[in-house]
Design a protein around this motif. Structure first.
Motif, short mmCIF file in Angstrom:
data_model
loop_
_atom_site.label_atom_id
_atom_site.label_comp_id
_atom_site.label_asym_id
_atom_site.label_seq_id
_atom_site.Cartn_x
_atom_site.Cartn_y
_atom_site.Cartn_z
N SER A 1 17.45 13.40 25.09
CA SER A 1 17.73 12.22 24.26
C SER A 1 19.10 11.63 24.55
CB SER A 1 17.58 12.55 22.78
OG SER A 1 18.38 13.66 22.45
N ALA A 2 19.97 12.38 25.24
CA ALA A 2 21.30 11.86 25.56
C ALA A 2 21.23 10.67 26.53
CB ALA A 2 22.17 12.96 26.16
N TYR A 3 20.19 10.60 27.36
CA TYR A 3 20.14 9.54 28.37
C TYR A 3 18.77 8.86 28.46
CZ TYR A 3 18.13 13.52 30.65
OH TYR A 3 17.35 14.60 30.90
N PHE A 4 17.74 9.48 27.89
CA PHE A 4 16.41 8.90 28.00
C PHE A 4 16.05 8.19 26.69
CE2 PHE A 4 11.67 9.22 27.79
CZ PHE A 4 11.41 8.36 28.85
N LEU A 5 15.90 6.88 26.76
CA LEU A 5 15.64 6.12 25.53
C LEU A 5 14.15 6.12 25.17
CD1 LEU A 5 18.00 3.04 25.93
CD2 LEU A 5 18.45 5.29 24.92
#
Lengths: 415, 415
Positions: free
Chosen positions: A296-300
């Motif tokens: 979730s830090a980079y994948f929307l």
């Protein structure tokens, strides 16, 4: 120290399950310097199990056994072990207490079958199972060791990590085996072999090279079975640094390095984000990214645009272009990537549209034709790829190729 | 007829790859009535390979070998085979011609390494490899047979299907082994065992029952190793019909039946469609549905709503509800399902939102908490589930649970 793995269960021999335990156990044993010389799978059959034990004791010092410890009647490993080591089953109170708590806390009944799982051959060392009902068991025999564990993978893994590996390190004087594996991507095996032939020829005799191809990449493993471990590690690192210079754009990293991991690290370092619009890969890119903790830090997020209506209505693909060029085309891939990037506000977006097979191919666009697009803040890059494999591999390869497009972009456009 | 499988490769023993070939081969051999009694994995080591051949010839009539046939230097199987059968390598012209065509048509160079792949031990029967560069080889020895195939799974599978299985059926007088497996879902193994105990007790002695659990379901296999095949098949069918009556709502079907297949069939029969809105499952439901050929007949697409912004902006989840109840909540699951159903116009929609782990849990909502929603034309059904496993299994189980919610709905609301 030589080790063998024995997996027990009719379901393995008739192919109803794939034995994934052995590979994981092999990795762990190697890491502590034990060399696995054979893996054997046998039936739930007393004679076959006893023969496998005898043969393995003849070749190896350590035998790890999985399977056949379930609560049901077809699981005969525990009784066979008791006979083999000349003893009988006794109730282990600590296991009984753990079982009762474990099962009732999950709102299930602590029934008779579960209670019998607390019975173990007298004299063995019980290895606690944090994640399930069947405990592991450690048997000593004339300086050699046999360990029995349940076949459920995550239960076996917890027992190995918590109990077996620390005890093995304390119990045996282990040789030092060193493996290191470089991961390459985007180059066929035989081309890779020719490209790196001079490097391979010049390798010292003490290092063994292996090529390990899979649908996503070719891995190159260097192994050393003896020698000073500091020197060997340094030599392996030196050799891989030379290799990296030969194939910089195909060098993905080491060991479990994967294209999705490489993409994840690149995005996290830069504080950038990604979204996906998948047609032929059907969610496989999103699933591979989100299989990693912390995605979730980079994948929307993404859209699985299987129908044309989702392509037009959700992603804003032009209906005329779908009509004129078809769903598997450069303009559609481009508009899918740009559409999901707009919708989510991500830094980058990947899109795939293709024919995974087995049906749907045409002479013009045969099965395996895939258009990939990468939308970035400044441009959209597209690529046409052709894969020649069954549906599952085509989906895997298209997913990897899409993520590799982003990986190369991040690599070439360092911030 | 007794068979053994030998897989060759250091990469298997050090756990760098999982041996999936053996399971597939085991299935195929069983289907033609050959019983696999052992699977053995050995290193790329001449002595270990020869010993494994000798031992397998001692126990079995048929030995299937995979691996070690690549173009690179670490693959020694072919030379070992030539020595073992007392012969030398000779060039096979048909293989050479196929190779040249296969490689050049893919725009690759027909290099020396590839050319050597046309060399085979003199006297063996060459088995064409439609999908790759290394051919299979069939060796006869005193009425027994050894067959060597490449380790790349889809190449091996094509050689087995096209060449090996038809030839084996012609060559051997095979016993008739019958297996049939029922697939159950949504009931733990020990509960299932107690529920069906009277049925199990009453099974005829000629039928053997096995429990085969995996993260998605428990499978029950009945096996018969002798007897008239018509009568045995009828008896197995009769027994499974009795079983089905005991657990109607948990009975998924037979053999490869999966919840996604069951959902797919239900939707196709009714001419209805599905879309998905996935948070914690990250595209795994869409990927499992689209892994099946023909998914476009009923699967319109989906959204992987990993970020809250995608949940609100694309799916129309109320920001207040996200704030008040959190992303992992009944109202959010419900709105995700209803949102994707509205967006795609599908008959049904499935949504998942949960905490896959390993991080992100709270005392209130521990890791493994998942809300599932099914939106239908007349109502939206929600379910809270708790899984206790590592991330990967939690994702698998949540995906299965969501699809099972739809399966049960389709079953209970027959059109």
């Amino acid at each position: 120290m030589l080790a063998e793995i024995i997996t027990i269960g009719d379901e393995i021999l008739i192919g109803q399950i794939v034995d994934t335990n052995s590979a994981w156990i092999g990795q762990q044993l190697n890491a502590i310097g034990a060399q696995v010389v054979q893996i054997t799978s046998v039936r739930d059959d007393r004679r076959a199990i006893v023969e496998a034990f005898d043969e393995a004791f003849g070749r190896a010092d350590l035998i790890l056994v999985t399977g056949g410890l379930g609560p049901t009647k077809d699981d005969i490993t525990k009784h066979t072990l008791a006979d083999y080591f000349g003893t009988t089953l006794v109730r282990d109170q600590a296991t009984y207490d753990h079982l009762e708590q474990w099962i009732t806390s999950r709102g299930m009944r602590f029934n008779e079958l579960n209670q019998h799982q607390a019975d173990v051959p007298a004299g063995c060392t019980v290895l606690a199972n944090r994640h399930g009902t069947a405990p592991g068991m450690w048997f000593d025999r004339a300086g050699k060791v046999l360990i029995s564990m349940p076949g459920v993978p995550h239960e076996m893994k917890a027992i190995m990590t918590d109990e077996v590996l620390p005890r093995l390190q304390a119990h045996f004087q282990l040789d030092r085996i060193i493996h290191k594996t470089a991961i390459t991507i985007g180059i066929p095996e035989s081309e890779l072999a020719l490209r790196i032939a001079p490097w391979e020829e010049a390798l010292p005799a003490s290092l063994k090279l292996a090529y390990l191809p899979n649908p996503n990449n070719i891995r190159l493993r260097l192994s050393s079975y003896r020698g000073d471990s500091k020197q060997v590690t340094a030599e392996i690192d030196r050799q891989f640094a030379l290799l990296r210079e030969l194939i910089p754009q195909h060098f993905l990293g080491f060991e479990t390095a994967s294209v999705e991991q490489s993409v994840a690290e690149g995005l996290k370092e830069r504080g950038e984000t990604l979204s996906t619009a998948e047609s032929c890969t059907g969610g496989a890119i999103a699933a591979r990214l989100t299989a990693m903790a912390g995605a979730s830090a980079y994948f929307l997020g993404g859209v699985v645009a299987y129908s044309n209506a989702v392509k037009t209505d959700v992603l804003g693909v032009q209906a005329e272009d779908l009509e004129q060029y078809g769903a598997v085309s450069q303009p559609v891939a481009r508009q899918m990537a740009e559409g999901i990037r707009r919708l989510t506000g991500s830094t980058y977006a990947l899109a795939t549209t293709g024919i995974a097979g087995p049906d749907g191919g045409t002479p013009d666009k045969p099965v395996g034709t895939v258009w990939i697009a990468l939308a970035t803040p400044t441009e959209t890059i597209t690529e046409e790829r052709h894969f020649w494999e069954p549906r599952e591999q085509n989906i895997q390869r298209a997913s990897s190729a899409a993520m590799d497009l982003l990986r190369k972009y991040l690599y070439e456009n360092c911030s």
